[in-house]
Each structure stands twice: as structure tokens, then as C-alpha cells.
Write an enzyme that holds these catalytic residues in place. Structure first.
Site, PDB file in Angstrom:
ATOM      1  N   LYS A 218      28.001  27.497  34.466  1.00  9.05           N
ATOM      2  CA  LYS A 218      27.270  26.392  33.835  1.00  9.05           C
ATOM      3  C   LYS A 218      27.569  26.426  32.343  1.00  9.05           C
ATOM      4  O   LYS A 218      27.254  27.407  31.654  1.00  9.05           O
ATOM      5  CB  LYS A 218      25.771  26.544  34.100  1.00  9.05           C
ATOM      6  CG  LYS A 218      24.943  25.488  33.367  1.00  9.05           C
ATOM      7  CD  LYS A 218      23.497  25.491  33.797  1.00  9.05           C
ATOM      8  CE  LYS A 218      22.702  24.473  32.988  1.00  9.05           C
ATOM      9  NZ  LYS A 218      21.304  24.391  33.419  1.00  9.05           N
ATOM     10  N   LYS A 271      29.464  23.403  36.755  1.00  5.16           N
ATOM     11  CA  LYS A 271      28.687  22.328  36.139  1.00  5.16           C
ATOM     12  C   LYS A 271      28.984  22.263  34.647  1.00  5.16           C
ATOM     13  O   LYS A 271      28.962  23.308  33.998  1.00  5.16           O
ATOM     14  CB  LYS A 271      27.201  22.635  36.361  1.00  5.16           C
ATOM     15  CG  LYS A 271      26.268  21.633  35.720  1.00  5.16           C
ATOM     16  CD  LYS A 271      24.845  22.098  35.821  1.00  5.16           C
ATOM     17  CE  LYS A 271      23.991  21.140  35.007  1.00  5.16           C
ATOM     18  NZ  LYS A 271      22.686  21.655  34.761  1.00  5.16           N
TER      19      LYS A 271
HETATM   20  C1  PBG Z   1      17.865  23.099  33.695  1.00  9.73           C
HETATM   21  C2  PBG Z   1      18.922  22.127  34.076  1.00  9.73           C
HETATM   22  C3  PBG Z   1      19.652  21.230  33.273  1.00  9.73           C
HETATM   23  C4  PBG Z   1      20.430  20.463  34.138  1.00  9.73           C
HETATM   24  C5  PBG Z   1      20.198  20.932  35.422  1.00  9.73           C
HETATM   25  N1  PBG Z   1      19.280  21.970  35.369  1.00  9.73           N
HETATM   26  C6  PBG Z   1      19.595  20.977  31.804  1.00  9.73           C
HETATM   27  C7  PBG Z   1      20.041  21.994  30.851  1.00  9.73           C
HETATM   28  O1  PBG Z   1      20.526  23.060  31.217  1.00  9.73           O
HETATM   29  O2  PBG Z   1      19.861  21.724  29.668  1.00  9.73           O
HETATM   30  C8  PBG Z   1      21.342  19.338  33.739  1.00  9.73           C
HETATM   31  C9  PBG Z   1      21.595  18.319  34.793  1.00  9.73           C
HETATM   32  C10 PBG Z   1      22.181  17.036  34.317  1.00  9.73           C
HETATM   33  O3  PBG Z   1      22.554  16.841  33.155  1.00  9.73           O
HETATM   34  O4  PBG Z   1      22.281  16.139  35.172  1.00  9.73           O
HETATM   35  N2  PBG Z   1      18.262  24.166  32.932  1.00  9.73           N
END
Ligand code: PBG
Length: 348
Positions: A218, A271
């Protein structure tokens, strides 16, 4: 084009005189032959989209009674808990593989304690949805950022997110999701050791059969911007670069994925999706467990904005993007386009 004699040690791609019809180049070789009609294109197509591989994210809020549109994500809403049974029925009707739930709680505090409240929005939504459609797969996002007053993904002390102390909070949250009936828990916080911590908590709580989908690679991405409006989870100071990955690092993603597998992840995720297709393709080559890709909020918002301006045909753009994500190696795709894409695919 060189003709070869048997035993000359020529590479297998070389042309033999016995088969002049497979001779290497133009004009014998015409790549366009198999593109001449839709039937031929369909016959030779390598990648097909299937709604069963889509996971649709839903934002469930306990402070509203009517759906509230999310302005940076046209077509997406925050939903009241009471609307979730209908959502489950719609997803099942369209053959969509799963949903991914995010909670918007009434109360936020320093440690995000409403994350493991059995009466919390996600926990209530799971019960509503399971009662309506027991077979719909429910995945829950396990993270602190929607529940903490500071908006960071873990416990903050001296301006820093504390890794080891956060693990216990995440474990409590995951366990409460499993107790409410979640089919899969998906930690998105990027703390080190969270997959092992969740596995231990789930096993200890009698949920050894509950899989973990780890947000393994991520990245600290600007493409999460619209999501933070949707989930009301923007950090109140600083950013997430001290725990999410540097967008420049592809090899490090392989290490993150390998570690999560070692800790017990059942599904790993890359992601965002579109700017990271190389990471996805490498993950698919190197690892043999199911791989998810998250086609994130900013990727969705870009297509919606272009379509709204008449600059792109949304249907074709979305299906092309999803096909690219699948071709790169995703077994499943988390996408805000899931419902529309399922309808487009059904129309043929
Ligand atoms: C929670 C989370 C996030 C997303 C999914 N889970 C936001 C972040 O990490 O700031 C992003 C999903 C998206 O942008 O569609 N941590």
C-alpha cells in the site's frame, strides 16, 4: 528469415522449409487476421472481466438517516446502517463477488475506541447485510484512521504513530468484525506485524477459519484524496509517509508481500492499481496466492471527471482500465465502478 537444416542448432523460432506458411514475418504473418471480426476477437481474447471478481466498497455511517452523496466521487454515497440490507441485495443480484465496508462513527477519540464497538457502524452493517443475503462475501477494512480524532492509522505519541501498541487495537477491531459476521478482514494500516497479530487474535477468539486480506503493498498515494472525504479520515497533521510505502519502490513491495504471506495472509493486495501495474504483475509472477488490486477513489474520480466533461466515454474507459488491472495479474479488483461495470457487462 533464414531457412535452417536439421541439426544446425537453430533457435526454435527459426523458419523451416517444411512449413513455409508459418514463415516469420510479413507478408506471410499478418497479425490483423484474428482481429477482423468481433467473433474472432472474442475467440482469441486473453482476459475477461467477471462481476464475481469485483469487490464494491461501501461507506456506512451511524450519524445519518438518508444517503449523503460524496462530492469528489460522483455516484458514491455514505449510507445509513438501515440502507445496508438493500445494498446487499443489489450486489447479490448483479453477481458482484464481495463488498468492502468502511465505517463512519459518531464518536472519534485518541485511540479510536469505537472501532471495536459491537454497536459500531461496520458491526451493525454486517449484521443487517448477513440477515438479508447470507451468501454475500463481506470484507471489512481494519484500520484506525476512521475512528481516531487525529485521523492517523494508529496510536499517536509524541507526534509519531506507534507501531507495536497499535497492533493490539487492530486485533480488537478485527475480532469484533469477525464476531459480527465478517467473512474476511482486511488490515489497511501498514503497521509492521499486523497480519500476525490479527491471525493470533482471530485464532484465539475461535475464528481460525476467517481469512486475512492484507493491504500488503500500500503506497502513500495522492489518489486516496477523495476517499478521505468519503470516510472522513484525513490526517489532522502530517501525512502517512512514515508508514505507507514510497511510490518509487517496486522491489520493496515484493518484500512487504513476502512478509505478509509469512505472517499468514490469505490474500495480498496492491494499492493503488493503475499507477502500480508493474508491482501487480511482479506480484502475480512471484507469488501463488490470490492477489487483489484496489482501483482507488482518485482513479475513479479521474474517470468520472473526464466523462462529466465529455472528454472520455466512461463505459469504455472504465472497462478498459479494469481489464488492464486484471491482465496485469489481479485475481480480484476492489472498485467503485463495480456496480456500473457489472451492468455494462450484462448488457454485453
Ligand atoms: C484506510 C484506507 C484508505 C483507503 C482504504 N483504506 C485511506 C488511506 O490510507 O489514507 C483508500 C481507498 C481509496 O482511496 O479508495 N487506511
Amino acid at each position: 528469415m533464414t531457412a535452417t537444416t536439421p541439426g544446425s542448432g537453430a533457435a526454435p523460432t527459426d523458419v523451416t522449409p517444411r512449413a513455409p506458411h508459418v514463415a516469420g514475418g510479413f507478408p506471410a504473418r499478418r497479425m490483423r487476421r484474428l482481429r477482423r471480426s468481433e467473433s474472432l476477437r472474442r475467440l482469441t481474447r486473453e482476459t475477461a472481466l467477471d462481476p464475481a471478481d469485483f469487490i464494491f466498497p461501501l461507506f456506512v455511517s451511524e450519524v445519518i438517516t438518508e444517503p449523503i452523496p460524496i462530492s469528489s466521487m460522483p455516484g458514491q454515497y455514505q449510507w445509513p446502517v438501515g440502507a445496508m440490507a438493500r445494498q446487499a441485495e443489489e450486489l447479490a443480484r448483479l453477481g458482484i463477488g464481495a463488498t468492502l465496508l468502511f465505517g463512519v462513527p459518531e464518536r472519534k477519540d485518541e485511540i479510536g475506541s469505537s472501532a471495536w464497538d459491537e454497536r459500531g457502524p461496520v458491526q451493525r452493517a454486517i449484521r443487517e447485510m448477513k440477515a438479508a443475503v447470507p451468501e454475500l462475501v463481506i470484507v471489512t477494512d481494519v484500520c484506525m484512521c476512521e475512528y481516531t480524532s487525529h485521523g492517523h492509522c494508529g496510536l499517536v505519541r509524541d507526534g509519531e504513530v506507534q507501531n507495536d501498541e497499535t497492533l493490539e487495537l487492530l486485533a480488537r477491531e478485527a475480532l469484533s468484525h469477525a464476531e459480527a459476521g465478517a467473512d474476511i478482514v482486511a488490515p489497511s494500516d501498514m503497521m509492521d506485524g499486523r497480519v500476525a497479530a490479527l491471525r493470533e487474535a482471530l485464532d484465539g477468539g475461535g475464528f481460525s477459519g476467517t481469512p486475512i486480506m492484507a493491504y500488503s503493498a500500500k503506497f502513500a498515494s495522492v489518489f486516496y484524496g477523495p476517499f478521505r472525504e468519503a470516510a472522513e479520515s484525513a490526517p489532522q497533521f502530517g501525512d502517512r509517509r512514515a508508514y505507507q510505502m514510497d511510490p518509487a519502490n517496486g522491489r520493496e513491495a515484493q518484500r512487504e508481500i513476502a512478509l505478509d504471506i509469512q505472517e499468514g495472509a490469505d490474500i495480498v493486495m496492491v494499492k493503488p492499481a493503475l499507477p502500480y501495474l508493474d508491482v501487480l504483475a511482479r506480484a502475480h509472477d512471484q507469488f501463488d496466492l490470490p492477489i487483489a488490486a484496489y482501483n482507488v477513489s482518485g482513479e475513479y474520480a479521474m474517470l468520472k471527471a473526464a466523462a462529466a466533461n465529455g472528454w472520455l466515454d466512461e463505459r469504455r474507459a472504465a472497462l478498459e482500465a479494469l481489464t488492464g488491472i486484471k491482465r496485469a495479474g489481479a485475481d480480484m479488483i476492489i472498485t467503485y465502478h463495480a456496480i456500473e461495470a457489472a451492468r455494462w457487462l450484462a448488457e454485453g
